[in-house]
Write a protein that holds these residues in place. Structure first.
Motif, PDB file in Angstrom:
ATOM      1  N   ILE A 137       0.851  -1.183   0.000  1.00 29.28           N
ATOM      2  CA  ILE A 137       0.000   0.000   0.000  1.00 29.28           C
ATOM      3  C   ILE A 137       0.889   1.236   0.000  1.00 29.28           C
ATOM      4  N   LYS A 138       0.575   2.203  -0.840  1.00 23.71           N
ATOM      5  CA  LYS A 138       1.361   3.430  -0.885  1.00 23.71           C
ATOM      6  C   LYS A 138       1.245   4.166   0.443  1.00 23.71           C
ATOM      7  N   GLU A 139       2.368   4.625   0.940  1.00 21.69           N
ATOM      8  CA  GLU A 139       2.366   5.324   2.223  1.00 21.69           C
ATOM      9  C   GLU A 139       1.520   6.590   2.179  1.00 21.69           C
ATOM     10  N   SER A 140       1.440   7.205   1.022  1.00 22.14           N
ATOM     11  CA  SER A 140       0.723   8.470   0.895  1.00 22.14           C
ATOM     12  C   SER A 140      -0.775   8.299   0.656  1.00 22.14           C
ATOM     13  N   SER A 141      -1.222   7.046   0.477  1.00 22.94           N
ATOM     14  CA  SER A 141      -2.626   6.832   0.147  1.00 22.94           C
ATOM     15  C   SER A 141      -3.082   5.445   0.586  1.00 22.94           C
ATOM     16  N   LYS A 142      -4.252   5.390   1.232  1.00 23.19           N
ATOM     17  CA  LYS A 142      -4.825   4.109   1.624  1.00 23.19           C
ATOM     18  C   LYS A 142      -5.581   3.457   0.469  1.00 23.19           C
ATOM     19  N   TYR A 143      -5.727   4.167  -0.641  1.00 21.29           N
ATOM     20  CA  TYR A 143      -6.525   3.667  -1.750  1.00 21.29           C
ATOM     21  C   TYR A 143      -5.683   3.375  -2.993  1.00 21.29           C
ATOM     22  N   ALA A 144      -4.368   3.299  -2.805  1.00 16.22           N
ATOM     23  CA  ALA A 144      -3.485   3.013  -3.937  1.00 16.22           C
ATOM     24  C   ALA A 144      -2.385   2.071  -3.479  1.00 16.22           C
ATOM     25  N   PHE A 145      -1.810   1.346  -4.431  1.00 17.20           N
ATOM     26  CA  PHE A 145      -0.727   0.421  -4.105  1.00 17.20           C
ATOM     27  C   PHE A 145       0.333   0.495  -5.189  1.00 17.20           C
ATOM     28  N   GLU A 146       1.485  -0.043  -4.880  1.00 15.00           N
ATOM     29  CA  GLU A 146       2.615   0.003  -5.798  1.00 15.00           C
ATOM     30  C   GLU A 146       3.502  -1.207  -5.561  1.00 15.00           C
ATOM     31  N   GLN A 147       4.386  -1.480  -6.497  1.00 13.22           N
ATOM     32  CA  GLN A 147       5.303  -2.600  -6.323  1.00 13.22           C
ATOM     33  C   GLN A 147       6.297  -2.288  -5.222  1.00 13.22           C
ATOM     34  N   ASP A 148       6.525  -3.266  -4.372  1.00 12.60           N
ATOM     35  CA  ASP A 148       7.452  -3.118  -3.255  1.00 12.60           C
ATOM     36  C   ASP A 148       8.858  -3.449  -3.743  1.00 12.60           C
ATOM     37  N   ASN A 149       9.643  -2.434  -4.017  1.00 15.67           N
ATOM     38  CA  ASN A 149      10.983  -2.639  -4.563  1.00 15.67           C
ATOM     39  C   ASN A 149      11.976  -3.156  -3.530  1.00 15.67           C
ATOM     40  N   GLU A 150      11.587  -3.160  -2.276  1.00 16.86           N
ATOM     41  CA  GLU A 150      12.461  -3.681  -1.226  1.00 16.86           C
ATOM     42  C   GLU A 150      12.207  -5.165  -0.950  1.00 16.86           C
ATOM     43  N   PHE A 151      11.169  -5.720  -1.575  1.00 18.19           N
ATOM     44  CA  PHE A 151      10.855  -7.130  -1.358  1.00 18.19           C
ATOM     45  C   PHE A 151      11.900  -8.017  -2.008  1.00 18.19           C
ATOM     46  N   SER A 152      12.344  -9.027  -1.262  1.00 11.48           N
ATOM     47  CA  SER A 152      13.299 -10.011  -1.768  1.00 11.48           C
ATOM     48  C   SER A 152      12.735 -11.401  -1.518  1.00 11.48           C
ATOM     49  N   PHE A 153      12.595 -12.190  -2.578  1.00  7.51           N
ATOM     50  CA  PHE A 153      12.082 -13.546  -2.434  1.00  7.51           C
ATOM     51  C   PHE A 153      12.998 -14.378  -1.538  1.00  7.51           C
ATOM     52  N   GLU A 154      14.280 -14.251  -1.721  1.00  6.90           N
ATOM     53  CA  GLU A 154      15.226 -15.013  -0.894  1.00  6.90           C
ATOM     54  C   GLU A 154      15.117 -14.622   0.571  1.00  6.90           C
ATOM     55  N   ASP A 155      14.980 -13.338   0.842  1.00  7.18           N
ATOM     56  CA  ASP A 155      14.820 -12.899   2.236  1.00  7.18           C
ATOM     57  C   ASP A 155      13.533 -13.447   2.832  1.00  7.18           C
ATOM     58  N   GLU A 156      12.479 -13.502   1.998  1.00  4.16           N
ATOM     59  CA  GLU A 156      11.203 -14.041   2.487  1.00  4.16           C
ATOM     60  C   GLU A 156      11.328 -15.533   2.779  1.00  4.16           C
ATOM     61  N   LEU A 157      12.062 -16.248   1.956  1.00  3.39           N
ATOM     62  CA  LEU A 157      12.301 -17.686   2.206  1.00  3.39           C
ATOM     63  C   LEU A 157      13.066 -17.886   3.514  1.00  3.39           C
ATOM     64  N   ARG A 158      14.008 -17.022   3.770  1.00 11.11           N
ATOM     65  CA  ARG A 158      14.767 -17.125   5.014  1.00 11.11           C
ATOM     66  C   ARG A 158      13.892 -16.765   6.221  1.00 11.11           C
ATOM     67  N   ARG A 159      13.061 -15.747   6.035  1.00  7.15           N
ATOM     68  CA  ARG A 159      12.211 -15.294   7.149  1.00  7.15           C
ATOM     69  C   ARG A 159      11.250 -16.393   7.585  1.00  7.15           C
ATOM     70  N   TYR A 160      10.796 -17.195   6.631  1.00  5.07           N
ATOM     71  CA  TYR A 160       9.875 -18.290   6.953  1.00  5.07           C
ATOM     72  C   TYR A 160      10.604 -19.629   7.107  1.00  5.07           C
ATOM     73  N   LYS A 161      11.948 -19.549   7.175  1.00  5.04           N
ATOM     74  CA  LYS A 161      12.798 -20.714   7.445  1.00  5.04           C
ATOM     75  C   LYS A 161      12.609 -21.832   6.417  1.00  5.04           C
ATOM     76  N   ILE A 162      12.448 -21.423   5.156  1.00  9.39           N
ATOM     77  CA  ILE A 162      12.341 -22.384   4.064  1.00  9.39           C
ATOM     78  C   ILE A 162      13.726 -22.747   3.552  1.00  9.39           C
ATOM     79  N   ILE A 163      14.633 -21.794   3.623  1.00  9.51           N
ATOM     80  CA  ILE A 163      16.044 -22.044   3.281  1.00  9.51           C
ATOM     81  C   ILE A 163      16.915 -21.612   4.454  1.00  9.51           C
TER      82      ILE A 163
END
Length: 225
Positions: free
Chosen positions: A199-225
Motif C-alpha cells: 500500500i502506498k504510504e501516501s494513500s490508503k486507496y493506492a498500491f505500488e510494487q514493493d521494490n524492497e521485497f526479496s524472495f530469498e529474504d522471504e524464504l529465510r524469514r519463513y525458514k524455508i532455506i
C-alpha cells in the motif's frame, strides 16, 4: 520481464495449494461454462455445448484494483504473469485460440450463432476485466495447447513471474505457496521471478510494487532455506 503488450495476467487466490501447483506445472485451468461468473454467458449454450467447451481466462490489466478485489481475495492472493505466444493476433476477427474478449451490448451478442464464438463475447458491464481467453473444444482441440488430467482441462502456458498482493502474508497458505515456488525453481532451469505489492504510504486507496521485497529474504524469514 516482457513488455506490456506481450504480457497477460491471472489473478487468483491461494486457498487451494493443489490449484496453485497446477498452474505452475500444467497451465491455467479451463472451467466449465456453468462456472462462469456471468450466467448470461452460458445460459444460451445448449446442454451439449456446456459439456463440450471449457474456458481459460486471463487479463491484459496489470495491477487492476478491481481484479485484485474480485479474483485475488482482496490482495490476499497473487497476480501471475504470462507471455503471449509469438503468433498472437490482437484483432477481434482472429481465428487464434487465445483471443481478447469482445465487449458489446445484448443486441450484438444475440446475433452470434455459434456457441464457440459466443464464448469470446461478454456484456459491456464486464469491460473492466480487460479479458483475454482461450476456449477448449472437447471435439476438436490441439493437444499441444491443452492438457487433460483426470477430466480437468488446462491451457498450456508457462508462468513467468508471480506478484503477491499487499495482504498475502495474512493468507494461511502463504508459507506453503512460498515453498511451492521455491521447489519449482529448484527443479527447473527457467526460474519464476517473485515480487510483491504494498500500500502506498501516501494513500490508503493506492498500491505500488514493493521494490524492497526479496524472495530469498522471504524464504529465510519463513525458514524455508
Amino acid at each position: 520481464m516482457a513488455n506490456k503488450r506481450s504480457s497477460i495476467y491471472k489473478y487468483t487466490n491461494l486457498k487451494n495449494i493443489n490449484n496453485f501447483k497446477s498452474i505452475l506445472n500444467h497451465g491455467v485451468y479451463a472451467c466449465p461454462c456453468e462456472l462462469l461468473n456471468d450466467p448470461f454467458e452460458w445460459e444460451r449454450i445448449d446442454e451439449h455445448g456446456n459439456e463440450r467447451y471449457r474456458i481459460a481466462c486471463f487479463s491484459f490489466s496489470r495491477n487492476s484494483k478491481l481484479m485484485w478485489e474480485h479474483y485475488a481475495d482482496g490482495h490476499r492472493g497473487c497476480m501471475i504473469h504470462f507471455v503471449l505466444p509469438d503468433d498472437y493476433d490482437s484483432s477481434f476477427t482472429s481465428s487464434n485460440l487465445l483471443r481478447k474478449v469482445n465487449y458489446e451490448n445484448k443486441i450484438g451478442y444475440d446475433k452470434i450463432s455459434s456457441d464457440y464464438e459466443r464464448l469470446y463475447h461478454k456484456d459491456k458491464k464486464w469491460q473492466y476485466e480487460n479479458e483475454i481467453r482461450a476456449v477448449f473444444d472437447l471435439e476438436k482441440h490441439d493437444s499441444n495447447q491443452w492438457e487433460i488430467i483426470d477430466n480437468l482441462v488446462f491451457y498450456k502456458i508457462k508462468v513467468q513471474s508471480i506478484f503477491f498482493g499487499c495482504e498475502t502474508f495474512k493468507e494461511d497458505n502463504y508459507k506453503q505457496v512460498l515453498k511451492v515456488i521455491y521447489d519449482y525453481n529448484q527443479n527447473h532451469s527457467r526460474k519464476i521471478k517473485v515480487g510483491k505489492f504494498k500500500i502506498k504510504e501516501s494513500s490508503k486507496y493506492a498500491f505500488e510494487q514493493d521494490n524492497e521485497f526479496s524472495f530469498e529474504d522471504e524464504l529465510r524469514r519463513y525458514k524455508i532455506i
